[in-house]
Design an enzyme around this catalytic site. Structure first.
Site, mmCIF file in Angstrom:
data_model
loop_
_atom_site.group_PDB
_atom_site.id
_atom_site.type_symbol
_atom_site.label_atom_id
_atom_site.label_comp_id
_atom_site.label_asym_id
_atom_site.label_seq_id
_atom_site.Cartn_x
_atom_site.Cartn_y
_atom_site.Cartn_z
ATOM 1 N N HIS A 70 -8.446 -3.846 -1.558
ATOM 2 C CA HIS A 70 -7.167 -3.201 -1.341
ATOM 3 C C HIS A 70 -6.582 -4.012 -0.031
ATOM 4 O O HIS A 70 -5.406 -4.118 0.181
ATOM 5 C CB HIS A 70 -7.251 -1.726 -1.004
ATOM 6 C CG HIS A 70 -5.918 -1.149 -0.865
ATOM 7 N ND1 HIS A 70 -4.860 -0.985 -1.801
ATOM 8 C CD2 HIS A 70 -5.364 -0.309 0.143
ATOM 9 C CE1 HIS A 70 -3.764 -0.436 -1.190
ATOM 10 N NE2 HIS A 70 -4.078 -0.281 -0.062
ATOM 11 N N SER A 114 0.670 -1.119 -0.025
ATOM 12 C CA SER A 114 -0.134 0.067 0.214
ATOM 13 C C SER A 114 0.793 1.216 -0.029
ATOM 14 O O SER A 114 1.703 1.459 -0.961
ATOM 15 C CB SER A 114 -0.849 0.131 1.019
ATOM 16 O OG SER A 114 -1.818 0.975 1.221
ATOM 17 N N ASP A 147 -9.413 -3.783 -6.120
ATOM 18 C CA ASP A 147 -8.946 -2.935 -5.601
ATOM 19 C C ASP A 147 -9.378 -1.436 -6.061
ATOM 20 O O ASP A 147 -9.093 -1.319 -7.608
ATOM 21 C CB ASP A 147 -7.346 -3.002 -5.621
ATOM 22 C CG ASP A 147 -6.742 -1.988 -4.513
ATOM 23 O OD1 ASP A 147 -7.438 -1.022 -4.131
ATOM 24 O OD2 ASP A 147 -5.541 -2.163 -4.131
#
Length: 383
Positions: A349, A148, A316
């Protein structure tokens, strides 16, 4: 204002006057980290760079047996096998989980920095991480792994510190933020800033900006997963009457609302609102091309790595799969031996945190082969 430091966190002091990219310098600053295994020239070392809210405790160990945020991924016999690799996980500069940030005491005033903390960038996070591993005696990493926001700071690290790592694993990262994710984070910051108890950063412990932080965290939680997962997990299930807030017009009615409330409340008192603002803003401001004085693709192709694994998830919506594909193609264009893996996880995500069955095998395979030698195809391999 408080910092929330895991009990086994260790520290590296940054040099006095540590410069930040957009101006200002930090005095008496430190970086929190945890280490798994010996850190010496006889052992290959993996550096983990985290997402926005994570601390330096990805997994349990004898000094801190609490489960970590990546417990299923790291440890003896796990995909990141600590019987084979030594691991350093650093807490990001600007956080409130051990590294110096807005909740830390400014040595010039004896009071928390709050909004007097200098403007923070992803590049600053990368530079602080680079200093940390070198201060620990590690001149060259076997691999830098970023998830991330950590995928962004990993790219900044590799661009600004050539040769610091032989290989790279980038999970759900990006060379910059897209408009949708900027919009979500902007709304999160607005919710915090518009809570009157935030008090322009000067909130008090007994007057915590709870409503702003709850709204910000719920927005994040909603975007971290996919619409498909929300539908599959909750559908239109309603709360039992006894679980609904009493006499509250337009209050919670659905199970999904209750889930967001409970998860958000678990988080908000363990994270400093000002640190949240600084780190969130740094994500939106980051652009790998700007960082390198070129374009993102040129910056990627200029990186000199033996091998890389780039992973993303089709569901995502914050860091869409095309952004991981861009990283893979850019690194491959520069001669890096790249393996690109697109996963079908429903969990959006956040999948890298929870879907170990899908993420674990490619990571384990890469670390056992592509991280040691260029054994994978020199062409970009779709997963």
């Amino acid at each position: 204002m408080r910092e929330f430091i895991p009990p086994a966190t260790r520290f590296v002091d940054l040099p006095d006057g540590f410069p930040l990219r957009r101006g200002g310098a930090l005095h008496g600053a430190r970086i929190g980290y945890e280490a798994y295994g010996p850190l010496d020239s006889a052992h290959d070392v993996i550096l983990i760079l985290t997402g926005l809210s994570a601390d330096a405790h990805p997994a349990s160990h004898p000094d801190d047996p609490r489960p970590g945020w990546w417990e299923a991924m790291l440890g003896p016999g796990r995909p990141i096998d600590t019987d084979r690799w030594s691991v350093i996980c650093v807490n990001s500069l600007g956080s409130c989980k051990g590294s110096t940030g807005p909740a830390s005491v400014d040595p010039s005033t004896g009071e928390p920095y709050r909004l007097d903390f200098p403007d923070l960038t992803v590049e600053d996070i990368a530079d602080a991480a680079a200093y940390t591993v070198r201060a620990l005696g590690v001149e060259r990493l076997a691999c830098v792994l970023g998830v991330s926001m950590g995928g962004m700071s990993s790219l900044a690290l590799l661009a600004r510190h050539p040769g610091i790592a032989r290989s790279h694993i980038n999970i759900s990262g990006a060379v910059h933020s897209l408009p949708f994710s900027i919009a979500i984070r902007s709304l999160q910051r607005e919710a915090i800033r518009h809570d009157p108890l935030w008090n322009r950063g000067g909130y008090q412990e007994d007057r915590f900006p709870l409503h702003g932080m709850l709204a910000a965290r719920k927005l994040g939680l909603a975007a971290y997963r996919s619409a498909r997962e929300w539908e599959e997990r909750f559908g239109r299930a309603r709360l039992n009457a006894q679980h609904r807030p009493a006499a509250e017009p337009f209050g919670m009615e659905f199970e999904v609302e209750n889930y967001l409330e409970l998860r958000a409340r678990r988080f908000v008192h363990e994270f400093d609102p000002n640190s949240y603002l600084y780190l969130s803003h740094s994500i939106d401001q980051f652009d790998l091309g700007e960082c390198c004085g070129s374009t993102p693709d040129a910056a990627l192709s200029a990186m000199r790595l033996d091998s890389a694994l780039v992973m993303g998830v089709e569901t995502d919506i914050l860091f869409p799969l095309r952004q991981q594909r861009q990283i893979a193609e850019g690194l491959s264009a520069g001669g890096t031996d790249v393996h690109f893996t697109a996963l079908e996880s429903v969990q959006g995500h956040d999948a890298f945190l929870v879907d170990t069955d899908r993420f674990g095998p490619p990571i384990a395979k890469f670390l056992s082969s592509g991280c040691n030698q260029p054994a994978w195809s020199s062409a970009l391999n779709p997963g």
